[in-house]
Scaffold this motif. Sequence first.
Motif, PDB file in Angstrom:
ATOM      1  N   UNK A 221       0.844  -1.257  -0.028  1.00  0.00           N
ATOM      2  CA  UNK A 221      -0.053   0.011  -0.077  1.00  0.00           C
ATOM      3  C   UNK A 221       0.895   1.537   0.063  1.00  0.00           C
ATOM      4  N   UNK A 222       0.295   2.366  -0.787  1.00  0.00           N
ATOM      5  CA  UNK A 222       1.335   3.474  -0.807  1.00  0.00           C
ATOM      6  C   UNK A 222       1.399   4.089   0.501  1.00  0.00           C
ATOM      7  N   UNK A 223       0.230   3.818   1.582  1.00  0.00           N
ATOM      8  CA  UNK A 223       0.525   4.506   2.996  1.00  0.00           C
ATOM      9  C   UNK A 223       1.148   3.502   3.980  1.00  0.00           C
ATOM     10  N   UNK A 224       1.512   2.409   3.426  1.00  0.00           N
ATOM     11  CA  UNK A 224       2.362   1.577   4.258  1.00  0.00           C
ATOM     12  C   UNK A 224       1.586   0.859   5.429  1.00  0.00           C
ATOM     13  N   UNK A 225       0.122   0.707   5.050  1.00  0.00           N
ATOM     14  CA  UNK A 225      -0.572   0.243   6.148  1.00  0.00           C
ATOM     15  C   UNK A 225      -1.323  -1.283   5.686  1.00  0.00           C
ATOM     16  N   UNK A 226      -0.519  -2.017   4.778  1.00  0.00           N
ATOM     17  CA  UNK A 226      -1.222  -3.083   4.435  1.00  0.00           C
ATOM     18  C   UNK A 226      -1.195  -4.416   5.549  1.00  0.00           C
ATOM     19  N   UNK A 227      -2.434  -5.138   5.339  1.00  0.00           N
ATOM     20  CA  UNK A 227      -2.600  -6.191   6.207  1.00  0.00           C
ATOM     21  C   UNK A 227      -1.791  -7.258   6.025  1.00  0.00           C
ATOM     22  N   UNK A 228      -1.501  -8.085   6.877  1.00  0.00           N
ATOM     23  CA  UNK A 228      -0.508  -9.229   6.841  1.00  0.00           C
ATOM     24  C   UNK A 228      -1.460 -10.283   6.947  1.00  0.00           C
ATOM     25  N   UNK A 229      -1.984 -10.961   5.842  1.00  0.00           N
ATOM     26  CA  UNK A 229      -2.721 -12.432   5.989  1.00  0.00           C
ATOM     27  C   UNK A 229      -2.220 -13.329   6.997  1.00  0.00           C
ATOM     28  N   UNK A 230      -3.097 -14.001   8.000  1.00  0.00           N
ATOM     29  CA  UNK A 230      -2.610 -15.075   8.524  1.00  0.00           C
ATOM     30  C   UNK A 230      -1.979 -16.402   7.774  1.00  0.00           C
ATOM     31  N   UNK A 231      -1.002 -16.971   8.431  1.00  0.00           N
ATOM     32  CA  UNK A 231      -0.389 -18.104   7.687  1.00  0.00           C
ATOM     33  C   UNK A 231      -0.574 -19.275   8.287  1.00  0.00           C
ATOM     34  N   UNK A 232      -0.275 -20.427   7.707  1.00  0.00           N
ATOM     35  CA  UNK A 232      -0.672 -21.804   8.239  1.00  0.00           C
ATOM     36  C   UNK A 232       0.194 -21.915   9.592  1.00  0.00           C
ATOM     37  N   UNK A 233      -0.363 -22.666  10.376  1.00  0.00           N
ATOM     38  CA  UNK A 233       0.584 -22.884  11.627  1.00  0.00           C
ATOM     39  C   UNK A 233       2.063 -23.338  11.202  1.00  0.00           C
ATOM     40  N   UNK A 234       2.995 -22.915  12.301  1.00  0.00           N
ATOM     41  CA  UNK A 234       4.316 -23.463  11.820  1.00  0.00           C
ATOM     42  C   UNK A 234       4.765 -24.398  13.210  1.00  0.00           C
ATOM     43  N   UNK A 235       5.041 -25.672  12.752  1.00  0.00           N
ATOM     44  CA  UNK A 235       5.056 -26.748  13.702  1.00  0.00           C
ATOM     45  C   UNK A 235       6.677 -26.906  13.918  1.00  0.00           C
ATOM     46  N   UNK A 236       7.197 -27.083  15.080  1.00  0.00           N
ATOM     47  CA  UNK A 236       8.746 -27.206  15.312  1.00  0.00           C
ATOM     48  C   UNK A 236       8.491 -28.788  15.653  1.00  0.00           C
ATOM     49  N   UNK A 237       9.928 -29.262  16.234  1.00  0.00           N
ATOM     50  CA  UNK A 237      10.015 -30.728  16.576  1.00  0.00           C
ATOM     51  C   UNK A 237       9.147 -30.803  18.008  1.00  0.00           C
ATOM     52  N   UNK A 238       8.500 -31.905  18.007  1.00  0.00           N
ATOM     53  CA  UNK A 238       7.523 -32.147  18.960  1.00  0.00           C
ATOM     54  C   UNK A 238       8.600 -32.921  20.420  1.00  0.00           C
ATOM     55  N   UNK A 239       7.887 -32.723  21.559  1.00  0.00           N
ATOM     56  CA  UNK A 239       8.541 -33.087  22.770  1.00  0.00           C
ATOM     57  C   UNK A 239       7.921 -34.568  22.915  1.00  0.00           C
ATOM     58  N   UNK A 240       8.894 -35.589  23.034  1.00  0.00           N
ATOM     59  CA  UNK A 240       8.524 -36.733  22.963  1.00  0.00           C
ATOM     60  C   UNK A 240       9.115 -37.546  24.159  1.00  0.00           C
ATOM     61  N   UNK A 241       8.287 -38.095  24.903  1.00  0.00           N
ATOM     62  CA  UNK A 241       8.582 -39.017  25.933  1.00  0.00           C
ATOM     63  C   UNK A 241       8.384 -40.568  25.670  1.00  0.00           C
TER      64      UNK A 241
END
Length: 388
Positions: A221-241
């Motif tokens: 946007x010319x006024x710098x106010x653009x929305x940022x769309x949501x993104x898919x979840x970011x999955x990191x390494x699970x904690x496994x016991x």
Amino acid sequence: ITVGWAEICIDDPLRVSGCATSGSNIRHRTQLANQNSGGGYTFSYNNVTSAAADFSANTAAKDAFVRAIGTWRCASLVNFVISNTATSVGYVSNDNNSVVLFDNTLPANALAQCVTGYNGSCSTGCTSGIRWFQTGMDVRVLTVPATGFTWNYATGAPTGSQYDFETVMLHELGHGHGLGHVIDAAKTMHYAISNGVTRRVLSTQETTGASFKVSHSTAAQCNGSAMTALTNPVISAPTVTQPTCALATGTIVVNATSLVPLEYSINNGTTYQSSNTFSGLTPGSYNIRVRFVSCNTVFSTYASNPVVIVAYNFTPTATDTWTGCVSTDWSVAGNWMDGSAPTSADSVTIPNLANDPVISTAITLKNLTLQGGVTLRVTPTGSVTLIP
């Protein structure tokens, strides 16, 4: 002509100080914007009771609002989030806040109203004239929809004496999304609703319109106010016991991040749960998937699937070694490193562990070694005989 969806626009006679007019009878598209420094808008529940009722204290109303906002997020990835903190701010036009409140001062025949504030810009770079963007939106709703009627806050269908709260919230959030009314009683954005009616599923046209709105709102946007769309979840390494000699099952804690609430699956999306912890898992392979709540189209799959829960294997040893994994009972197989209680042919070593052994039966051993600090207790019904 069938109008599947409509977009809210700004009439040109609304001027912005310092901006040249582009002529009469010109309508300007409005943009969603980054109003919360997180790329979108944050809704807060009002907690003031003086005007009507404390919305933040009405769990059923909040749950219905959450479902409604989740439907729009699933449809278009619109960056609408909900604050964890209630606000005393009420309805104030164009104050850059987005508040959800009970308000009994609505116009006649209105069940609810989304009041949106706008600002315009013709700063350097706005080559196509004024750019209008939404500064905030207040969702106002009656405490009682009409005399003799109540709100249906539940997931089930309303009765004939109820108006459906989730449907009304979905409609008003559609206005906040930038969509206008249509004339089609099957659509969420239809201009009216009757008692006993639900319209909780967005039509293909409404989803198209919402996605278009997000698409042009997230462009530079010319006024710098653009929305940022949501993104898919970011999955990191699970904690496994992994299972142990004391517990034959394992646990997977799914680690994922998002701006909005998530649901978690370890069977590749067949079923989901709200908790990210899965316990009591038998040995096997598990496939992690995470999605927006109740949204089958916005999900992520863990890149390193499958996550494997491995069965605990007792280790054969020349000398039976006490582990005390399960208890203090000498005769329990799970308390020994090789998975079986000693016999008369075995030499036994007892390390200094949290669970010292207790012998309550007659046992015969080849040899017995007690390491420093160990207390071996023999009950009146127990005995130890060593036969080298």
